[in-house]
Design a protein around this motif. Structure first.
Motif, PDB file in Angstrom:
ATOM      1  N   VAL A  36       7.212  45.277  17.077  1.00  0.00           N
ATOM      2  CA  VAL A  36       8.044  45.643  15.807  1.00  0.00           C
ATOM      3  C   VAL A  36       8.643  44.446  15.248  1.00  0.00           C
ATOM      4  O   VAL A  36       9.051  43.609  15.712  1.00  0.00           O
ATOM      5  CB  VAL A  36       8.889  46.838  15.802  1.00  0.00           C
ATOM      6  N   GLU A  37       8.800  44.849  13.939  1.00  0.00           N
ATOM      7  CA  GLU A  37       9.735  43.710  13.247  1.00  0.00           C
ATOM      8  C   GLU A  37      11.203  43.924  13.345  1.00  0.00           C
ATOM      9  O   GLU A  37      11.416  44.813  13.513  1.00  0.00           O
ATOM     10  CB  GLU A  37       9.401  43.555  11.677  1.00  0.00           C
ATOM     11  N   LEU A  38      11.903  42.822  13.475  1.00  0.00           N
ATOM     12  CA  LEU A  38      13.369  43.001  13.545  1.00  0.00           C
ATOM     13  C   LEU A  38      13.835  43.519  12.257  1.00  0.00           C
ATOM     14  O   LEU A  38      13.400  42.886  11.050  1.00  0.00           O
ATOM     15  CB  LEU A  38      13.816  41.691  14.049  1.00  0.00           C
ATOM     16  N   SER A  39      14.613  44.526  12.139  1.00  0.00           N
ATOM     17  CA  SER A  39      15.035  45.078  10.961  1.00  0.00           C
ATOM     18  C   SER A  39      16.524  44.570  10.614  1.00  0.00           C
ATOM     19  O   SER A  39      17.305  44.897  11.468  1.00  0.00           O
ATOM     20  CB  SER A  39      15.173  46.701  11.063  1.00  0.00           C
ATOM     21  N   ASP A  40      16.641  44.028   9.404  1.00  0.00           N
ATOM     22  CA  ASP A  40      17.974  43.734   9.187  1.00  0.00           C
ATOM     23  C   ASP A  40      18.531  44.818   7.974  1.00  0.00           C
ATOM     24  O   ASP A  40      19.592  44.359   7.293  1.00  0.00           O
ATOM     25  CB  ASP A  40      17.770  42.514   8.293  1.00  0.00           C
ATOM     26  N   ASP A  41      17.894  45.978   7.938  1.00  0.00           N
ATOM     27  CA  ASP A  41      18.338  46.748   7.006  1.00  0.00           C
ATOM     28  C   ASP A  41      19.655  47.616   7.369  1.00  0.00           C
ATOM     29  O   ASP A  41      20.480  48.296   6.621  1.00  0.00           O
ATOM     30  CB  ASP A  41      17.418  47.917   6.599  1.00  0.00           C
ATOM     31  N   GLU A  42      19.896  47.742   8.667  1.00  0.00           N
ATOM     32  CA  GLU A  42      20.929  48.614   8.968  1.00  0.00           C
ATOM     33  C   GLU A  42      22.286  47.669   8.720  1.00  0.00           C
ATOM     34  O   GLU A  42      22.462  46.485   8.977  1.00  0.00           O
ATOM     35  CB  GLU A  42      21.006  48.797  10.596  1.00  0.00           C
ATOM     36  N   LYS A  43      23.463  48.330   8.133  1.00  0.00           N
ATOM     37  CA  LYS A  43      24.421  47.797   8.170  1.00  0.00           C
ATOM     38  C   LYS A  43      25.521  48.344   8.971  1.00  0.00           C
ATOM     39  O   LYS A  43      25.588  49.432   9.355  1.00  0.00           O
ATOM     40  CB  LYS A  43      24.941  48.125   6.430  1.00  0.00           C
ATOM     41  N   PRO A  44      26.359  47.542   9.046  1.00  0.00           N
ATOM     42  CA  PRO A  44      27.669  48.105  10.201  1.00  0.00           C
ATOM     43  C   PRO A  44      28.345  49.013   9.575  1.00  0.00           C
ATOM     44  O   PRO A  44      28.410  49.122   8.210  1.00  0.00           O
ATOM     45  CB  PRO A  44      28.366  46.648  10.430  1.00  0.00           C
ATOM     46  N   LYS A  45      28.871  49.886  10.373  1.00  0.00           N
ATOM     47  CA  LYS A  45      29.767  51.285   9.663  1.00  0.00           C
ATOM     48  C   LYS A  45      30.998  50.595   9.111  1.00  0.00           C
ATOM     49  O   LYS A  45      31.647  51.442   8.490  1.00  0.00           O
ATOM     50  CB  LYS A  45      29.909  52.075  11.027  1.00  0.00           C
ATOM     51  N   SER A  46      31.423  49.419   9.518  1.00  0.00           N
ATOM     52  CA  SER A  46      32.638  49.026   8.864  1.00  0.00           C
ATOM     53  C   SER A  46      32.669  47.591   8.432  1.00  0.00           C
ATOM     54  O   SER A  46      32.229  46.873   9.372  1.00  0.00           O
ATOM     55  CB  SER A  46      33.799  49.118   9.930  1.00  0.00           C
ATOM     56  N   LYS A  47      33.142  47.371   7.408  1.00  0.00           N
ATOM     57  CA  LYS A  47      33.147  45.811   6.936  1.00  0.00           C
ATOM     58  C   LYS A  47      33.893  45.020   7.986  1.00  0.00           C
ATOM     59  O   LYS A  47      33.985  43.777   7.666  1.00  0.00           O
ATOM     60  CB  LYS A  47      33.687  45.836   5.420  1.00  0.00           C
ATOM     61  N   TYR A  48      34.983  45.596   8.604  1.00  0.00           N
ATOM     62  CA  TYR A  48      35.980  44.662   9.464  1.00  0.00           C
ATOM     63  C   TYR A  48      35.272  44.551  10.676  1.00  0.00           C
ATOM     64  O   TYR A  48      36.123  44.101  11.654  1.00  0.00           O
ATOM     65  CB  TYR A  48      37.283  45.566   9.497  1.00  0.00           C
ATOM     66  N   GLY A  49      34.117  44.777  11.088  1.00  0.00           N
ATOM     67  CA  GLY A  49      33.312  44.862  12.541  1.00  0.00           C
ATOM     68  C   GLY A  49      33.483  43.259  13.214  1.00  0.00           C
ATOM     69  O   GLY A  49      34.027  43.235  14.120  1.00  0.00           O
ATOM     70  N   SER A  50      32.928  42.538  12.369  1.00  0.00           N
ATOM     71  CA  SER A  50      32.988  40.923  12.857  1.00  0.00           C
ATOM     72  C   SER A  50      34.392  40.742  13.185  1.00  0.00           C
ATOM     73  O   SER A  50      34.607  40.110  14.241  1.00  0.00           O
ATOM     74  CB  SER A  50      32.322  40.259  11.914  1.00  0.00           C
ATOM     75  N   LEU A  51      35.404  40.862  12.141  1.00  0.00           N
ATOM     76  CA  LEU A  51      36.764  40.560  12.441  1.00  0.00           C
ATOM     77  C   LEU A  51      37.294  41.103  13.542  1.00  0.00           C
ATOM     78  O   LEU A  51      37.973  40.424  14.550  1.00  0.00           O
ATOM     79  CB  LEU A  51      37.669  41.068  11.220  1.00  0.00           C
ATOM     80  N   MET A  52      37.212  42.293  13.898  1.00  0.00           N
ATOM     81  CA  MET A  52      37.625  43.032  15.145  1.00  0.00           C
ATOM     82  C   MET A  52      36.899  42.697  16.353  1.00  0.00           C
ATOM     83  O   MET A  52      37.338  42.452  17.446  1.00  0.00           O
ATOM     84  CB  MET A  52      37.724  44.608  15.085  1.00  0.00           C
ATOM     85  N   PHE A  53      35.707  42.306  16.324  1.00  0.00           N
ATOM     86  CA  PHE A  53      34.900  41.817  17.346  1.00  0.00           C
ATOM     87  C   PHE A  53      35.656  40.475  17.784  1.00  0.00           C
ATOM     88  O   PHE A  53      35.701  40.322  19.031  1.00  0.00           O
ATOM     89  CB  PHE A  53      33.425  41.643  17.013  1.00  0.00           C
ATOM     90  N   TYR A  54      35.684  39.422  16.985  1.00  0.00           N
ATOM     91  CA  TYR A  54      36.074  38.283  17.360  1.00  0.00           C
ATOM     92  C   TYR A  54      37.528  38.115  17.720  1.00  0.00           C
ATOM     93  O   TYR A  54      38.264  37.409  18.678  1.00  0.00           O
ATOM     94  CB  TYR A  54      35.869  37.005  16.460  1.00  0.00           C
ATOM     95  N   LEU A  55      38.268  39.304  17.049  1.00  0.00           N
ATOM     96  CA  LEU A  55      39.930  39.203  17.453  1.00  0.00           C
ATOM     97  C   LEU A  55      39.804  39.906  18.773  1.00  0.00           C
ATOM     98  O   LEU A  55      40.942  39.486  19.630  1.00  0.00           O
ATOM     99  CB  LEU A  55      40.584  40.085  16.374  1.00  0.00           C
ATOM    100  N   GLY A  56      39.324  41.108  19.081  1.00  0.00           N
ATOM    101  CA  GLY A  56      39.385  41.612  20.526  1.00  0.00           C
ATOM    102  C   GLY A  56      38.917  40.710  21.497  1.00  0.00           C
ATOM    103  O   GLY A  56      39.568  40.667  22.789  1.00  0.00           O
TER     104      GLY A  56
END
Length: 455
Positions: free
Chosen positions: A219-239
């Protein structure tokens, strides 16, 4: 009476080891064993001791010894609760979806290395259980063929367990050794990182040469899925940064690690509340007073932490403490030191046999590694950062990979992908064994080299 105590302890162990057979959560025998052991000690008015300077037993009152062990156990539990809550806050903001941005290839071999490397690194920061859950969830969205996913999942388990072994915050057992002042963060990393890399890299290299991992995924890798929150990356790196700050806090202040974890949790929770309230006030302005509490990421995260695991750790650690308080583990360690030959350098100060540690690692594939390490802490009264502690951290952390039920990571992978016990034993078990022995050999060579260099 000591015979009865040992029987109760063995029966409790059997209940924990066979939880999948009996279909009874392991917290039940652990808590029951703890209460019965301490009750028998109290009813028989048995003399309890504290180990003094690792060389002798000093009698104490039961209440004082019980409170001492409860305090030491509480340090571990509070630390774990803080770490679990930070991980759940990251998940609340869908922060782990950030990991998917690192996966840009369709090559099976490259995907294998990417997933196992991420498992190795992530499990050293968060725990190996969470790292496995996150990566298998992402894997299910990328690899359609179940047979292929099973292989990926099995090798992720090996890598996650190896990653947790070299970090003081990566596995419950290494955290226990760290909080008990048996190892320091810097020395643990120095002595166990290379063996852990060998433990995961050797089986992954062997697997990557198999025909199964040649070619591309379908299968092709899908880039269509958007994260549920725009703060996801921020909280990931902060955590992740907040958890990594804990060893730094301990080094600077010399306070117990749970203090640093509570500070990190406070910072992450404060940012999470601010971001959540901002989102709430902009998009849900019609809510009442209770609505803000309902949408609180901290309240939501606290409700999702694994209380069964916390209670299991309470039961097993306090049960082992009961035997330790009677001096039984101290005496048993003396017997081991006299009967089992040591295989390392002759001038090495500790007399704990490498065979004992290797058997402990193999035993962790059958019996939970938490009570094994807890018993080791009670048995072996040797100095901080002795190589034996580092070897125990490695063996207990990685030995469980040999059976799918031998580690928390394996159990959760088994549940998520419905992995058959015998399939794992035949397909993955031998790779895990090779990795375990490769890492053990690396540790022994590195240890003896460092000892010779300093002598």
């Amino acid at each position: 009476m000591e015979t009865i105590l040992i029987i109760v302890f063995v029966l409790g162990y059997i209940g924990i080891a066979l939880e999948h057979t009996f279909k009874i959560d392991k917290l039940i025998p652990a808590l029951g064993m703890m209460a019965i052991l301490w009750a028998l000690i109290a009813l028989d008015h048995m003399q309890v001791y504290e180990i003094v300077d690792g060389i002798g037993k000093e009698p104490h009152h039961l209440e004082g010894v019980l409170l001492h062990h409860l305090g030491k156990t509480a340090e571990i539990l509070v630390f774990l609760m803080g770490a679990m809550t930070i991980v759940e806050i990251i998940d609340y903001f869908d922060g782990f979806s950030t990991i998917k941005s690192y996966i840009k290839t369709k090559s099976r071999k490259r995907l294998l290395w990417i997933f196992t490397f991420l498992a190795f690194v992530l499990s050293a920061i968060i725990d190996n259980l969470t790292a496995t859950i996150v990566l298998i969830t992402i894997l299910q969205k990328i690899v359609v063929r179940r047979e292929m996913r099973l292989w990926f999942a099995g090798l992720i388990v090996i890598a996650a367990n190896a990653g947790g072994a070299w970090s003081p915050i990566g596995d419950v057992t290494t955290t226990m050794l760290w909080i008990a002042n048996k190892v320091s963060a810097s020395q643990l990393i120095e002595h166990v990182l290379l063996p852990s890399i060998a433990c995961f890299a050797v089986p992954v290299f062997i697997a990557s040469r198999m025909k199964l991992f040649k070619g591309d995924i379908v299968v092709e890798l899908s880039d269509d899925e958007k994260p549920k929150s725009k703060y996801g990356s921020l909280m990931f790196y902060l955590g992740l940064g907040a958890i990594l700050f804990v060893p730094v806090f301990k080094t600077l202040t010399h306070l117990p690690p749970y203090m640093g974890m509570m500070l990190s949790l406070a910072v992450v929770a404060a940012v999470a509340e601010y971001l959540s309230n901002t989102k709430f006030s902009l998009g849900n302005a019609t809510g009442g007073e209770g609505a803000a509490v309902h949408h609180s990421p901290v309240h939501k995260s606290l409700s999702k932490i694994e209380m069964p695991s916390i209670l299991f750790f309470l039961g097993i650690l306090m049960a082992v403490a009961a035997l330790e308080s009677l001096g039984m583990l101290f005496d048993f360690a003396g017997t081991l030191e006299q009967t089992v030959p040591y295989l390392g350098t002759e001038h090495h100060s500790t007399k704990i046999s490498d065979l004992v540690v290797l058997l402990l690692g193999a035993g962790s594939a059958v019996i939970d590694n938490v009570p094994l390490v807890a018993a080791s802490i009670g048995m072996f009264q040797i100095g901080m950062d002795e190589p034996a502690w580092h070897f125990i951290a490695y063996a207990a952390g990685t030995g469980g990979s040999m059976l799918v039920i031998g580690s928390a990571a394996g159990v959760v992978a088994m549940g998520m992908e419905k992995i058959d016990f015998m399939w794992y034993l035949k397909k993955i078990g031998w790779l895990a064994l090779i990795g375990f022995l490769a890492g053990a050999a690396t540790f022994i060579i590195l240890r003896d080299f460092l000892l010779n260099a300093t002598s």
